[in-house]
Design an enzyme around this catalytic site. Sequence first.
Site, mmCIF file in Angstrom:
data_model
loop_
_atom_site.group_PDB
_atom_site.id
_atom_site.type_symbol
_atom_site.label_atom_id
_atom_site.label_comp_id
_atom_site.label_asym_id
_atom_site.label_seq_id
_atom_site.Cartn_x
_atom_site.Cartn_y
_atom_site.Cartn_z
ATOM 1 N N ARG A 12 52.221 67.568 -17.388
ATOM 2 C CA ARG A 12 52.586 69.003 -17.432
ATOM 3 C C ARG A 12 52.508 69.571 -16.004
ATOM 4 O O ARG A 12 53.264 70.467 -15.650
ATOM 5 C CB ARG A 12 51.653 69.783 -18.353
ATOM 6 C CG ARG A 12 51.904 71.284 -18.306
ATOM 7 C CD ARG A 12 51.301 72.078 -19.456
ATOM 8 N NE ARG A 12 49.957 71.679 -19.842
ATOM 9 C CZ ARG A 12 48.838 72.045 -19.219
ATOM 10 N NH1 ARG A 12 48.911 72.780 -18.120
ATOM 11 N NH2 ARG A 12 47.650 71.643 -19.637
ATOM 12 N N TYR A 26 74.013 87.017 -20.609
ATOM 13 C CA TYR A 26 73.920 86.119 -21.780
ATOM 14 C C TYR A 26 73.031 86.805 -22.831
ATOM 15 O O TYR A 26 71.999 87.388 -22.500
ATOM 16 C CB TYR A 26 73.334 84.779 -21.354
ATOM 17 C CG TYR A 26 72.868 83.950 -22.532
ATOM 18 C CD1 TYR A 26 71.546 83.534 -22.629
ATOM 19 C CD2 TYR A 26 73.746 83.612 -23.553
ATOM 20 C CE1 TYR A 26 71.115 82.793 -23.715
ATOM 21 C CE2 TYR A 26 73.327 82.876 -24.643
ATOM 22 C CZ TYR A 26 72.002 82.473 -24.719
ATOM 23 O OH TYR A 26 71.584 81.743 -25.795
ATOM 24 N N ASP A 35 71.320 84.238 -11.569
ATOM 25 C CA ASP A 35 71.597 83.210 -12.570
ATOM 26 C C ASP A 35 72.943 82.593 -12.183
ATOM 27 O O ASP A 35 73.977 83.220 -12.341
ATOM 28 C CB ASP A 35 71.663 83.857 -13.971
ATOM 29 C CG ASP A 35 71.953 82.848 -15.064
ATOM 30 O OD1 ASP A 35 71.589 83.127 -16.230
ATOM 31 O OD2 ASP A 35 72.534 81.777 -14.768
ATOM 32 N N LYS A 78 73.907 73.452 -19.137
ATOM 33 C CA LYS A 78 75.352 73.638 -18.943
ATOM 34 C C LYS A 78 75.917 72.669 -17.916
ATOM 35 O O LYS A 78 75.834 71.466 -18.082
ATOM 36 C CB LYS A 78 75.614 75.097 -18.577
ATOM 37 C CG LYS A 78 74.917 76.116 -19.491
ATOM 38 C CD LYS A 78 75.345 75.979 -20.939
ATOM 39 C CE LYS A 78 74.763 77.031 -21.854
ATOM 40 N NZ LYS A 78 73.300 77.049 -21.990
HETATM 41 C C1 LIG Z 1 73.949 78.964 -24.787
HETATM 42 C C2 LIG Z 1 74.620 79.774 -23.965
HETATM 43 N N1 LIG Z 1 74.104 80.249 -22.819
HETATM 44 C C3 LIG Z 1 72.834 79.928 -22.298
HETATM 45 C C4 LIG Z 1 72.531 80.650 -21.012
HETATM 46 C C5 LIG Z 1 71.198 80.848 -20.614
HETATM 47 C C6 LIG Z 1 70.031 80.307 -21.449
HETATM 48 O O1 LIG Z 1 69.951 78.920 -21.240
HETATM 49 P P1 LIG Z 1 69.280 77.946 -22.350
HETATM 50 O O2 LIG Z 1 69.241 76.590 -21.626
HETATM 51 O O3 LIG Z 1 70.212 77.939 -23.551
HETATM 52 O O4 LIG Z 1 67.914 78.497 -22.651
HETATM 53 C C7 LIG Z 1 70.933 81.515 -19.425
HETATM 54 N N2 LIG Z 1 71.932 82.000 -18.631
HETATM 55 C C8 LIG Z 1 73.226 81.826 -18.991
HETATM 56 C C9 LIG Z 1 74.304 82.365 -18.109
HETATM 57 C C10 LIG Z 1 73.570 81.138 -20.189
HETATM 58 O O5 LIG Z 1 74.867 80.976 -20.511
HETATM 59 C C11 LIG Z 1 76.014 80.197 -24.241
HETATM 60 O O6 LIG Z 1 76.426 81.213 -23.611
HETATM 61 O O7 LIG Z 1 76.716 79.543 -25.042
#
Ligand SMILES: C=C(NCc1c(COP(=O)(O)O)cnc(C)c1O)C(=O)O
Length: 380
Positions: free
Chosen positions: A47, A99, A171, A196
């Site tokens: 961790r 998001y 972001d 992503k």
């Molecule tokens: C799951 C999706 N988005 C996650 C996302 C997140 C969150 O990421 P996660 O890995 O899903 O926790 C943060 N910032 C942006 C710009 C994102 O697109 C979606 O838009 O389909």
Amino acid sequence: MKFNTKTIHGGQHHEKVTGAVMPPVFQTSTYVQSSPGKPIGDYEYSRAANPTRTALEDALASIENGARGLAFSSGLAATDCLLRMFKAGDEIIAMDDLYGGTYRLFTRLYKDSGIKFHFVDMNDLEKFQSLINENTKLVWVETPTNPLMKLADIAAIAQITKKHNILFAVDNTFATPYLQKPLDLGADIVMHSATKYLGGHSDVIAGALIIKDKALGEELHFKQFATGATLGPMDSFLVLRGIKTLHLRVQRHCENGEKVAEYLDNHPLVERVYYPGLASHPFHEIAKKQMSGFGGMVTFTFKSGKKEDAIKFLENLKVFTLAESLGGVESLANHPALMTHASIPEDKRKEVGISDDLVRLSVGIEDIEDLLADLEQAFN
Ligand SMILES: C=C(NCc1c(COP(=O)(O)O)cnc(C)c1O)C(=O)O
């Protein structure tokens, strides 16, 4: 080292004992100590640090030109860790299009935290500056935003945040460091949903923070360690392997994204296309200024304005997959109002422009002729 070499070699070295060229998956939670408090190697407990995650974190720092990279179990976990820098009475100014999960984190999970969140169009720099006061501690920007593809001028915002000694986080999920480097433009922290484009194969949930300042990086490493939302070794290996082809994949995402945007922009059933690469896009000039390409995300609305037309189109798709998420090699399609942004209250969605006939496409790296043929048949 150029970016296309950093994706492969940045922050990497062969494994010291075996000489393994690729970092092994150190699937272990703990490490031997020769005497209490004296580990025989550099690691004590996974961790706190794990060699496979360290390899990924060093790669993340390299591709974003940061001093420290940190890898988390998801993008929201990365965001949550950053929010633990702040306390009751502090204020955060965020982009008004985010998001859905990020908006939910800010407005529901931190609702009773005493931290005050403001949401503003960061292109209205006067309005943005009017919100700044002695309690403002963080500015949070997505650019391009999910799903309306709004852009914010990173360098212009950075000038303001530096003047007021406010942390500035970007972001960078939609652009990726292949197209946009927020730290080089003046931001202090970059966040990614590595789920992503960085992972790039829709096979891992992961998040990242990359910090420009070493000391701030150490402070956030402590919070990562102490709260525990760290990325495991197998998932770290998957994201690291994804990064190695980031430059090739994003280049093809851009090529296909531009062609899909042009196709939609000329389609008789399409009202509006949100794509930074179109000269008609309201933020096209900022895109040209701070991005080296325009990405693979394309959002559009229907001339009819009807939700049922959007749903029928999405149900007709065969090569595009109707599913949440984005940035994978396969093309994905999404209905923000019913899917990724459903957690945003309807009145707020309407206020920022997320209509019920809005469709978001994550254009993959398939052959463009198959993608365009699929869109054409889905409209009919
Ligand atoms: C799951 C999706 N988005 C996650 C996302 C997140 C969150 O990421 P996660 O890995 O899903 O926790 C943060 N910032 C942006 C710009 C994102 O697109 C979606 O838009 O389909």
